[in-house]
Design an enzyme around this catalytic site. Structure first.
Site, PDB file in Angstrom:
ATOM      1  N   ASN A  45      57.920  83.829 -19.180  1.00  0.00           N
ATOM      2  CA  ASN A  45      56.639  83.201 -18.852  1.00  0.00           C
ATOM      3  C   ASN A  45      56.994  81.843 -18.258  1.00  0.00           C
ATOM      4  O   ASN A  45      57.316  80.897 -18.984  1.00  0.00           O
ATOM      5  CB  ASN A  45      55.759  83.024 -20.093  1.00  0.00           C
ATOM      6  N   HIS A  98      53.928  80.255 -10.012  1.00  0.00           N
ATOM      7  CA  HIS A  98      53.150  80.235  -8.764  1.00  0.00           C
ATOM      8  C   HIS A  98      53.788  79.377  -7.674  1.00  0.00           C
ATOM      9  O   HIS A  98      53.235  79.262  -6.592  1.00  0.00           O
ATOM     10  CB  HIS A  98      51.733  79.706  -9.055  1.00  0.00           C
ATOM     11  N   TYR A 123      44.357  79.606 -23.914  1.00  0.00           N
ATOM     12  CA  TYR A 123      45.683  79.989 -24.428  1.00  0.00           C
ATOM     13  C   TYR A 123      45.699  80.297 -25.920  1.00  0.00           C
ATOM     14  O   TYR A 123      46.719  80.723 -26.456  1.00  0.00           O
ATOM     15  CB  TYR A 123      46.707  78.896 -24.105  1.00  0.00           C
ATOM     16  N   HIS A 173      52.316  86.585 -19.232  1.00  0.00           N
ATOM     17  CA  HIS A 173      51.385  85.457 -19.248  1.00  0.00           C
ATOM     18  C   HIS A 173      50.406  85.666 -20.384  1.00  0.00           C
ATOM     19  O   HIS A 173      49.957  86.807 -20.622  1.00  0.00           O
ATOM     20  CB  HIS A 173      50.626  85.338 -17.924  1.00  0.00           C
ATOM     21  N   LEU A 174      50.079  84.596 -21.047  1.00  0.00           N
ATOM     22  CA  LEU A 174      49.094  84.686 -22.126  1.00  0.00           C
ATOM     23  C   LEU A 174      47.728  85.072 -21.562  1.00  0.00           C
ATOM     24  O   LEU A 174      47.035  85.937 -22.099  1.00  0.00           O
ATOM     25  CB  LEU A 174      49.002  83.341 -22.849  1.00  0.00           C
TER      26      LEU A 174
END
Ligand code: DHK
Length: 154
Positions: free
Chosen positions: A75, A81, A24, A101-102
């Site tokens: 995000n 998920h 990240y 998303h990163l």
């Protein structure tokens, strides 16, 4: 008057900068907020940047966006998920959604390859680290400037 773009961050994103930096990166969420707000300002947009570890709070914010935001950049962290509740809230919000998303979730574990956000998002940006938030704001500016592009998809 134009409404802000809600930039919503989900579970564990308060820890970025210290959490798994090889995935990240070292920028904190405060750093990302700063660069997102700066990019938005340059594009003539306002951003309302938030983070929560609570799925219900994120659902409430998405509901709030229906009245109080022109678009949603999301995000959702791991809720991406798992959360049918967030999926349903995004559908009900009837606002353009850009998923961020990163990391590149498709290069990672198989359980990250499924997103409940993607089917209700205009598009997804992933794998570009913090820059992805700026790209999302740029994409949102285009969508809002061309309303025919931004019809919510279901
Ligand atoms: C962030 C998370 O916390 C993970 O649960 C997702 C996402 C990926 C990101 O890359 O920003 O799987």
């Amino acid at each position: 008057m134009a409404k802000p773009i809600f930039v919503l961050n989900g579970a564990n994103l308060n820890l970025i900068g210290v959490r798994e930096p090889s995935i990240y990166g070292r920028e904190t969420l405060a750093d990302i907020r700063q660069r997102t707000e700066a990019r938005a300002q340059a594009l003539g947009l306002r951003v309302d940047f938030r983070q929560s570890n609570s799925e219900g709070e994120i659902v409430n914010w998405i509901q709030e966006a229906r009245e109080n935001a022109d678009g949603i950049v999301l995000n959702a962290g791991a809720y991406t998920h798992t959360s049918i509740a967030i999926h349903d809230a995004l559908n009900a919000a009837a606002r353009p959604v850009i998923e961020v998303h990163l990391s590149n979730i498709f290069k990672r574990e198989p359980f990250r390859h499924t997103s409940y956000v993607s089917p209700v998002a205009h598009g997804m940006i992933c794998g570009f680290g913090p820059k992805g938030y700026e790209l999302a704001v740029e994409a949102m500016a285009e969508l809002l400037a061309r309303p025919s592009m931004s019809k919510p998809q279901s």
